[in-house]
Design an enzyme around this catalytic site. Structure first.
Site, mmCIF file in Angstrom:
data_model
loop_
_atom_site.group_PDB
_atom_site.id
_atom_site.type_symbol
_atom_site.label_atom_id
_atom_site.label_comp_id
_atom_site.label_asym_id
_atom_site.label_seq_id
_atom_site.Cartn_x
_atom_site.Cartn_y
_atom_site.Cartn_z
ATOM 1 N N ASN A 59 11.940 43.228 7.401
ATOM 2 C CA ASN A 59 11.983 41.880 7.986
ATOM 3 C C ASN A 59 11.080 41.873 9.215
ATOM 4 O OD1 ASN A 59 12.663 39.448 9.167
ATOM 5 N ND2 ASN A 59 14.766 40.027 9.680
ATOM 6 N N TRP A 60 9.918 41.259 9.072
ATOM 7 C CA TRP A 60 8.932 41.292 10.153
ATOM 8 C C TRP A 60 9.269 40.318 11.284
ATOM 9 C CZ3 TRP A 60 3.544 41.365 7.222
ATOM 10 C CH2 TRP A 60 3.497 42.520 6.418
ATOM 11 N N LYS A 61 10.223 39.435 11.054
ATOM 12 C CA LYS A 61 10.607 38.426 12.063
ATOM 13 C C LYS A 61 9.370 37.670 12.534
ATOM 14 C CE LYS A 61 14.634 41.168 13.090
ATOM 15 N NZ LYS A 61 15.654 41.571 14.040
ATOM 16 N N HIS A 105 20.325 34.946 8.453
ATOM 17 C CA HIS A 105 20.144 36.027 9.433
ATOM 18 C C HIS A 105 20.829 35.651 10.747
ATOM 19 C CE1 HIS A 105 18.260 38.810 12.203
ATOM 20 N NE2 HIS A 105 17.983 39.555 11.151
ATOM 21 N N GLU A 113 19.956 35.923 13.702
ATOM 22 C CA GLU A 113 19.093 35.233 14.680
ATOM 23 C C GLU A 113 18.988 33.748 14.344
ATOM 24 O OE1 GLU A 113 15.812 37.961 14.345
ATOM 25 O OE2 GLU A 113 17.010 39.490 15.359
ATOM 26 N N GLU A 172 24.921 43.174 8.637
ATOM 27 C CA GLU A 172 24.164 43.447 9.856
ATOM 28 C C GLU A 172 25.033 43.140 11.067
ATOM 29 O OE1 GLU A 172 19.631 43.308 9.175
ATOM 30 O OE2 GLU A 172 20.302 41.285 9.622
ATOM 31 N N GLY A 217 18.305 45.284 16.743
ATOM 32 C CA GLY A 217 17.281 45.354 17.785
ATOM 33 C C GLY A 217 17.764 46.016 19.070
ATOM 34 N N SER A 221 18.983 48.378 13.603
ATOM 35 C CA SER A 221 18.383 49.571 14.223
ATOM 36 C C SER A 221 18.196 50.742 13.252
ATOM 37 C CB SER A 221 19.186 50.000 15.453
ATOM 38 O OG SER A 221 19.175 48.960 16.415
ATOM 39 N N GLY A 235 14.311 45.837 10.514
ATOM 40 C CA GLY A 235 13.528 44.941 11.369
ATOM 41 C C GLY A 235 12.416 45.703 12.056
ATOM 42 N N GLY A 236 12.636 46.054 13.321
ATOM 43 C CA GLY A 236 11.621 46.692 14.156
ATOM 44 C C GLY A 236 10.844 47.814 13.475
HETATM 45 P P1 PGA Z 1 16.392 45.827 13.595
HETATM 46 O O1 PGA Z 1 16.603 44.409 12.858
HETATM 47 O O2 PGA Z 1 16.124 46.825 12.493
HETATM 48 O O3 PGA Z 1 15.198 45.624 14.478
HETATM 49 O O4 PGA Z 1 17.639 46.117 14.326
HETATM 50 C C1 PGA Z 1 17.288 44.297 11.650
HETATM 51 C C2 PGA Z 1 17.358 42.855 11.236
HETATM 52 O O5 PGA Z 1 17.527 41.993 12.090
HETATM 53 O O6 PGA Z 1 17.243 42.512 10.035
#
Ligand code: PGA
Length: 254
Positions: free
Chosen positions: A9-11, A95, A97, A167, A173, A213, A234-235
């Site tokens: 997930n590149w956000k 998600h 966010e 999640e 993050g 994470s 994500g990251g």
């Molecule tokens: P993260 O994000 O790996 O940066 O914690 C995961 C996500 O939000 O899908």
């Protein structure tokens, strides 16, 4: 038996040039396996170019969101028809966010899943508790409510291609990932709930992903959990070598 599913997930990162560089790196470093599905979720503006770039690579395309109507006067929204048109096979829905910053609620998550299935897009539905909810002993209540309302109205046949990502919000993050016990406990809870709502084969066919994470150095023990069928990253998905390393450690079918 389900394949291991790993989603990057590149956000809100990577304009078109950086997106193309990242997929070139992924193509160079990822060794494809028939039992592992690798998916990337770029921003809406990069979907078309990335879709063309990965067409023959075996890497699949996901969007980070979808709107529930197909077209019309909905300024700023993107429909499933359009996502399909640019080559998406998956879509991330609900998600945390989106829930936190953009007013996503369980009811809209449910409508978006309908839109995804109508367009033959595989939903990756995100659920998870906040730190306050975990500390208040409400984790399972939250998961139950989120999952039940997400799948309200669906039949077993709708889950032929379907993923749920657990999640925990406090692990996204933050560099803190949940312990293997916490992950397995929540995944098992979700699996059992789906088995009760539908039946065991339906529940077992749903890919349960963990997100929060995840990186190359901690994914191995997460993969080992019996009810983990993949990861939402994500990251660490923004680095081609790091993401390829996560893919390289994936088990085959579970
Ligand atoms: P993260 O994000 O790996 O940066 O914690 C995961 C996500 O939000 O899908």
């Amino acid at each position: 038996m389900t394949n291991t599913l790993i989603v990057g997930n590149w956000k809100m990162n990577n304009a078109v040039p950086e997106s193309l560089m990242l997929v070139a790196g992924l193509e160079a470093h990822i060794k494809q396996s028939p039992n592992v599905d690798v998916v990337v979720a770029p921003t809406f503006t990069s979907l078309y170019s990335v879709g063309i770039a990965i067409a023959d690579s075996g890497i699949k395309l996901a969007a980070q969101d979808i709107f529930w109507e197909e077209k019309g006067a909905y300024t700023g929204e993107i429909s499933g028809t359009f996502l399909k048109d640019v080559g998406c096979e998956y879509v991330i829905i609900g998600h945390s966010e989106r829930r936190k910053y953009f007013g996503e609620i369980n009811e809209t998550v449910n409508k978006k899943i309908y839109a995804a299935l109508r367009n033959a897009l595989i939903p990756i539905v995100c659920v998870g508790e906040t730190l306050a909810e975990r500390e208040g002993g409400k984790t399972f209540d939250v998961l139950e409510k989120q999952v039940k309302s997400a799948v309200a109205g669906f039949q077993p046949k709708d889950f032929e291609h379907f993923a749920v990502a657990y999640e925990p919000v406090w692990a996204i993050g933050t560099g803190k990932n949940a312990t293997e016990e916490q992950i397995e406990e929540s995944h098992k809870f979700i699996r059992n709930m789906l088995a009760k709502l539908y039946d065991a084969p339906t529940a077992n066919n749903i890919q349960l992903l963990y997100g929060g994470s995840v990186k190359a150095s901690n994914c191995k023990d997460i993969y080992k959990q019996p009810n983990v069928n993949g990861l939402l990253v994500g990251g660490a998905s923004l680095d081609a070598k790091g993401f390829a390393d996560i893919v390289a450690q994936a088990p085959g079918q579970k």
